[in-house]
Design a protein around this motif. Structure first.
Motif, PDB file in Angstrom:
ATOM      1  N   GLY A 177      37.652 -20.617  -8.514  1.00  0.00           N
ATOM      2  CA  GLY A 177      38.011 -19.203  -8.596  1.00  0.00           C
ATOM      3  C   GLY A 177      39.029 -18.964  -9.688  1.00  0.00           C
ATOM      4  O   GLY A 177      38.896 -18.022 -10.479  1.00  0.00           O
ATOM      5  N   PHE A 178      40.014 -19.843  -9.762  1.00  0.00           N
ATOM      6  CA  PHE A 178      41.045 -19.694 -10.784  1.00  0.00           C
ATOM      7  C   PHE A 178      40.464 -19.853 -12.187  1.00  0.00           C
ATOM      8  O   PHE A 178      40.738 -19.056 -13.093  1.00  0.00           O
ATOM      9  CB  PHE A 178      42.159 -20.713 -10.535  1.00  0.00           C
ATOM     10  CG  PHE A 178      43.196 -20.711 -11.616  1.00  0.00           C
ATOM     11  CD1 PHE A 178      44.083 -19.654 -11.743  1.00  0.00           C
ATOM     12  CD2 PHE A 178      43.275 -21.761 -12.517  1.00  0.00           C
ATOM     13  CE1 PHE A 178      45.027 -19.642 -12.751  1.00  0.00           C
ATOM     14  CE2 PHE A 178      44.214 -21.766 -13.529  1.00  0.00           C
ATOM     15  CZ  PHE A 178      45.096 -20.696 -13.639  1.00  0.00           C
ATOM     16  N   LEU A 179      39.616 -20.879 -12.364  1.00  0.00           N
ATOM     17  CA  LEU A 179      39.020 -21.096 -13.680  1.00  0.00           C
ATOM     18  C   LEU A 179      38.084 -19.949 -14.076  1.00  0.00           C
ATOM     19  O   LEU A 179      37.978 -19.600 -15.246  1.00  0.00           O
ATOM     20  CB  LEU A 179      38.257 -22.429 -13.718  1.00  0.00           C
ATOM     21  CG  LEU A 179      39.136 -23.677 -13.715  1.00  0.00           C
ATOM     22  CD1 LEU A 179      38.280 -24.935 -13.742  1.00  0.00           C
ATOM     23  CD2 LEU A 179      40.090 -23.694 -14.901  1.00  0.00           C
TER      24      LEU A 179
ATOM     25  N   LEU B  27      31.816 -25.701 -12.427  1.00  0.00           N
ATOM     26  CA  LEU B  27      32.433 -24.674 -11.596  1.00  0.00           C
ATOM     27  C   LEU B  27      31.723 -24.498 -10.257  1.00  0.00           C
ATOM     28  O   LEU B  27      32.355 -24.146  -9.259  1.00  0.00           O
ATOM     29  CB  LEU B  27      32.464 -23.333 -12.334  1.00  0.00           C
ATOM     30  CG  LEU B  27      33.423 -23.255 -13.521  1.00  0.00           C
ATOM     31  CD1 LEU B  27      33.271 -21.935 -14.248  1.00  0.00           C
ATOM     32  CD2 LEU B  27      34.856 -23.455 -13.069  1.00  0.00           C
TER      33      LEU B  27
ATOM     34  N   VAL C 247      38.620 -16.865 -13.407  1.00  0.00           N
ATOM     35  CA  VAL C 247      39.485 -15.812 -13.941  1.00  0.00           C
ATOM     36  C   VAL C 247      39.814 -16.111 -15.407  1.00  0.00           C
ATOM     37  O   VAL C 247      39.702 -15.234 -16.272  1.00  0.00           O
ATOM     38  CB  VAL C 247      40.775 -15.690 -13.108  1.00  0.00           C
ATOM     39  CG1 VAL C 247      41.726 -14.706 -13.763  1.00  0.00           C
ATOM     40  CG2 VAL C 247      40.442 -15.237 -11.706  1.00  0.00           C
ATOM     41  N   LEU C 248      40.158 -17.374 -15.696  1.00  0.00           N
ATOM     42  CA  LEU C 248      40.431 -17.758 -17.087  1.00  0.00           C
ATOM     43  C   LEU C 248      39.224 -17.467 -17.979  1.00  0.00           C
ATOM     44  O   LEU C 248      39.354 -17.019 -19.108  1.00  0.00           O
ATOM     45  CB  LEU C 248      40.741 -19.251 -17.175  1.00  0.00           C
ATOM     46  CG  LEU C 248      42.147 -19.707 -16.833  1.00  0.00           C
ATOM     47  CD1 LEU C 248      42.304 -21.173 -17.197  1.00  0.00           C
ATOM     48  CD2 LEU C 248      43.176 -18.881 -17.572  1.00  0.00           C
ATOM     49  N   LEU C 249      38.045 -17.741 -17.407  1.00  0.00           N
ATOM     50  CA  LEU C 249      36.811 -17.575 -18.160  1.00  0.00           C
ATOM     51  C   LEU C 249      36.545 -16.108 -18.482  1.00  0.00           C
ATOM     52  O   LEU C 249      36.013 -15.771 -19.535  1.00  0.00           O
ATOM     53  CB  LEU C 249      35.668 -18.126 -17.289  1.00  0.00           C
ATOM     54  CG  LEU C 249      34.429 -18.676 -17.936  1.00  0.00           C
ATOM     55  CD1 LEU C 249      34.782 -19.836 -18.818  1.00  0.00           C
ATOM     56  CD2 LEU C 249      33.458 -19.121 -16.866  1.00  0.00           C
TER      57      LEU C 249
ATOM     58  N   PHE D  95      38.095 -25.163 -22.254  1.00  0.00           N
ATOM     59  CA  PHE D  95      39.083 -24.131 -21.946  1.00  0.00           C
ATOM     60  C   PHE D  95      40.117 -23.980 -23.054  1.00  0.00           C
ATOM     61  O   PHE D  95      40.652 -22.892 -23.256  1.00  0.00           O
ATOM     62  CB  PHE D  95      39.723 -24.379 -20.571  1.00  0.00           C
ATOM     63  CG  PHE D  95      38.845 -23.888 -19.452  1.00  0.00           C
ATOM     64  CD1 PHE D  95      38.829 -22.555 -19.116  1.00  0.00           C
ATOM     65  CD2 PHE D  95      37.992 -24.753 -18.784  1.00  0.00           C
ATOM     66  CE1 PHE D  95      37.995 -22.081 -18.115  1.00  0.00           C
ATOM     67  CE2 PHE D  95      37.155 -24.290 -17.787  1.00  0.00           C
ATOM     68  CZ  PHE D  95      37.159 -22.950 -17.453  1.00  0.00           C
TER      69      PHE D  95
ATOM     70  N   PHE E  42      42.192 -11.315  -8.712  1.00  0.00           N
ATOM     71  CA  PHE E  42      41.984 -12.642  -8.134  1.00  0.00           C
ATOM     72  C   PHE E  42      42.660 -12.748  -6.766  1.00  0.00           C
ATOM     73  O   PHE E  42      42.045 -13.145  -5.781  1.00  0.00           O
ATOM     74  CB  PHE E  42      42.536 -13.687  -9.102  1.00  0.00           C
ATOM     75  CG  PHE E  42      42.480 -15.100  -8.591  1.00  0.00           C
ATOM     76  CD1 PHE E  42      41.272 -15.696  -8.293  1.00  0.00           C
ATOM     77  CD2 PHE E  42      43.645 -15.823  -8.419  1.00  0.00           C
ATOM     78  CE1 PHE E  42      41.219 -17.000  -7.840  1.00  0.00           C
ATOM     79  CE2 PHE E  42      43.597 -17.128  -7.965  1.00  0.00           C
ATOM     80  CZ  PHE E  42      42.390 -17.718  -7.668  1.00  0.00           C
TER      81      PHE E  42
ATOM     82  N   LEU F  61      38.479 -21.756 -25.391  1.00  0.00           N
ATOM     83  CA  LEU F  61      38.433 -20.406 -24.825  1.00  0.00           C
ATOM     84  C   LEU F  61      39.761 -19.676 -24.994  1.00  0.00           C
ATOM     85  O   LEU F  61      39.786 -18.481 -25.288  1.00  0.00           O
ATOM     86  CB  LEU F  61      38.080 -20.525 -23.342  1.00  0.00           C
ATOM     87  CG  LEU F  61      37.574 -19.283 -22.650  1.00  0.00           C
ATOM     88  CD1 LEU F  61      36.179 -18.969 -23.132  1.00  0.00           C
ATOM     89  CD2 LEU F  61      37.567 -19.501 -21.154  1.00  0.00           C
ATOM     90  N   LEU F  62      40.847 -20.382 -24.799  1.00  0.00           N
ATOM     91  CA  LEU F  62      42.139 -19.691 -24.770  1.00  0.00           C
ATOM     92  C   LEU F  62      42.866 -19.728 -26.108  1.00  0.00           C
ATOM     93  O   LEU F  62      43.813 -18.971 -26.319  1.00  0.00           O
ATOM     94  CB  LEU F  62      43.021 -20.284 -23.671  1.00  0.00           C
ATOM     95  CG  LEU F  62      42.447 -20.095 -22.268  1.00  0.00           C
ATOM     96  CD1 LEU F  62      43.322 -20.757 -21.230  1.00  0.00           C
ATOM     97  CD2 LEU F  62      42.292 -18.613 -21.938  1.00  0.00           C
TER      98      LEU F  62
ATOM     99  N   ALA G 143      43.405  -9.119 -14.174  1.00  0.00           N
ATOM    100  CA  ALA G 143      42.559 -10.211 -13.678  1.00  0.00           C
ATOM    101  C   ALA G 143      43.253 -10.959 -12.547  1.00  0.00           C
ATOM    102  O   ALA G 143      42.627 -11.304 -11.543  1.00  0.00           O
ATOM    103  CB  ALA G 143      42.217 -11.161 -14.822  1.00  0.00           C
TER     104      ALA G 143
END
Lengths: 284, 244
Positions: free
Chosen positions: B59-61, B49, B63-65, A23, A277, A26-27, A273
């Motif tokens: 679910g939160f991860l 996941l 969204v990050l993805l 991650f 969510f 990714l970010l 997003a």
């Protein structure tokens, strides 16, 4: 190793570290551009010289901010309107296509379904050049036979809309189909047996059930259009979309204004997003 | 464009000019490599996941993805340019903490190109693998564990074979995305990292040799489909099964 099974702490920690690194990877680019958009420096790099909003609002010659750059504002406007038309068109066609393939039987259905899915795997560059070549050939033919110059057949605003629509509709179709698979067909049959016409049954029963998927698909189509470059670059006329404008700036003259634009895109997308969510969560 | 005549000259050009077919071979080899890399990087994440953490956190991860995907390739490629440049963020940080004295040359190399390609495509491996893993019954893993199977055996004999349809469809999408990509090779790759799509872009946008560009586009479609067909045959997968 799964929720119900215990595993050694070494394995758990190792796995956790990997996920964390993933991650971070990714970010990292998004965080870097967002932070540097506020750096008080004329170059897109560290060191950090302090906080500034110049790259958004400044109007001096040396530093022209995002909101003072008319070219940029124009391309953002072009992208938004293009995205809107693409989303409307592809949501309409994609939803109809989903209903067609899910509910009807007809000859050569398999072949048509394959064709409808093809844009998923065909590289954007090939879509772009084939639409350009087809449109130009058609345009030349019409001009030679009828003496008409049709704008749609030349690289132009509407050709971009058409080109982006050609693949966005496929994604809409897939998203709507996924929801349609959960639809209880007996509801439609009940409507029909209560003397609703086929169209009324779809309009009053099926479409309301599909509404969340249709709204989601509209947003996805807009985003696909807004960020596309591979197909768009061949079809563009006199007014560039935002990615095309940014692309030529990245190649020829990088200033931190690019970070400011990218930051705005990141914020807008993350906002969408997150709304999405929480909307999904409250539905369940 | 001149007089229109039927001719294979543009196709022949591809096979006779070494630079064209060599570029294609290089592009295809890199695309296959990136596809494998995407599998190695994404599979643990897809498993994490779907099976490891709670649904809410997943679910939160997710969204990050999805955010980098939605933000678009151009912005993320630009982000990598900012990170990897000679005066970029990573070099600056490494020099500041004293790990290196001179900046490492990372941008405009095959390395930066592969990073960009992997970044924009790996998500398309995560999603299909997740959707097959969702239907994998946890009790299969529990049973194997109770019977004393090692983790390696559970992964290679249960989890990966079960998720093969998802891996295959993910691999097809990743491969096509990478081989058809333009931005990452163009902006992150160096002078030597010529990508086959760049030839098509040059033909259309710079030299205006549309006929040759069209021929190259068609060859790209045929060859990439052929590679996928070959890979499906080699791995014994069926396209019909993959689609569902």
């Amino acid at each position: 190793m799964i929720r119900s099974l215990p595993s050694s702490s070494l394995y758990r920690i190792g796995y956790g570290v990997y996920v964390f690194l993933f991650f971070t990877f990714l970010l990292m680019p998004l965080v870097a551009i967002s932070v540097l958009a506020f750096n008080d420096s004329n170059f897109i790099s560290l060191p950090w010289n302090g906080f500034t909003l110049d790259w958004f609002f400044s109007e001096t010659d040396e530093r022209q901010g995002l909101f003072a750059d008319e070219e940029l504002i124009a391309s953002i406007y072009t992208s938004i309107t293009t995205g809107f038309f693409v989303a409307v068109l592809s949501t309409l066609v994609g939803t109809f296509a989903a209903l067609l393939f899910e509910e009807e039987q007809f000859r050569l259905k398999g072949l048509f379904y394959f064709l409808a899915l093809a844009p998923l795997v065909i590289p954007g560059v090939i879509l772009g050049i084939s639409i350009l070549l087809t449109a130009t050939a058609a345009g030349n033919h019409i001009e030679n036979t009828f003496g008409l110059d049709v704008e749609l057949f030349r690289p132009s605003y509407w050709l971009v809309v058409l080109g982006q629509f050609s693949f966005a509709a496929t994604y809409v179709m897939l998203l709507v189909t996924a929801r349609l698979k959960k639809f209880d067909r007996t509801l439609e049959e009940a409507a029909l047996s209560l003397k609703a016409t086929r169209l009324e049954a779809i309009w009053y029963v099926t479409i309301p059930f599909l509404r969340p998927a249709i709204i989601g698909a509209f947003v996805v189509a807009f985003i696909l259009s807004f960020s596309n470059i591979n197909t768009t670059i061949f079809l563009i006329g006199s007014d560039p979309t935002l990615p095309i404008d940014l692309y030529s700036r990245i190649r020829f003259s990088s200033t931190p204004i690019l970070n400011a634009v990218s930051f705005m895109i990141v914020v807008a997308i993350s906002g969408l997003a997150i709304i999405n969510f929480f909307a999904n969560r409250s539905n369940k | 464009m001149g007089e229109m005549v039927f001719s294979f000259a543009n196709y022949i050009e591809f096979f006779t000019q070494k630079i064209y077919w060599l570029t294609f071979v290089k592009t295809a080899a890199f695309s296959i490599g990136v596809t494998m890399l995407a599998f190695l990087v994404s599979f643990p994440i897809a498993f994490y996941l779907t099976k490891v953490i709670s649904k809410k956190n997943a679910g939160f991860l997710m969204v990050l993805l999805l955010i980098p995907l939605w933000v678009g390739e151009l912005v993320t490629v630009y982000g990598w340019m900012v990170l990897l440049g000679d005066h970029g963020v990573i070099n600056h940080l490494l020099i500041t903490i004293g790990l290196i004295d001179e900046p490492i040359n990372m941008l405009y190399t095959n390395f930066s190109m592969v990073v960009g390609l992997l970044y924009m495509s790996m998500l398309f491996m995560v999603i299909p693998v997740m959707s097959t893993l969702q239907s994998l019954d946890d009790s299969l893993i529990e049973a194997a564990c109770d019977l004393g199977a090692s983790k390696w055996d559970i992964y290679t004999k249960i989890i990966i074979p079960y998720s093969m349809p998802g891996i295959t469809s993910g691999a097809i999408i990743v491969f096509m995305l990478v081989i058809g990509d333009y931005l990452a090779p163009n902006l992150l790759g160096g002078k030597n990292s010529l990508w086959f799509t760049e030839q098509i872009y040059n033909n259309f946008l710079q030299t205006f040799n549309w006929n040759e560009g069209a021929a190259f586009g068609f060859l790209l479609l045929i060859f990439s489909s052929a590679i996928i067909w070959f890979a499906l045959k080699l791995s014994g997968q069926k396209l019909e099964k993959v689609g569902s």
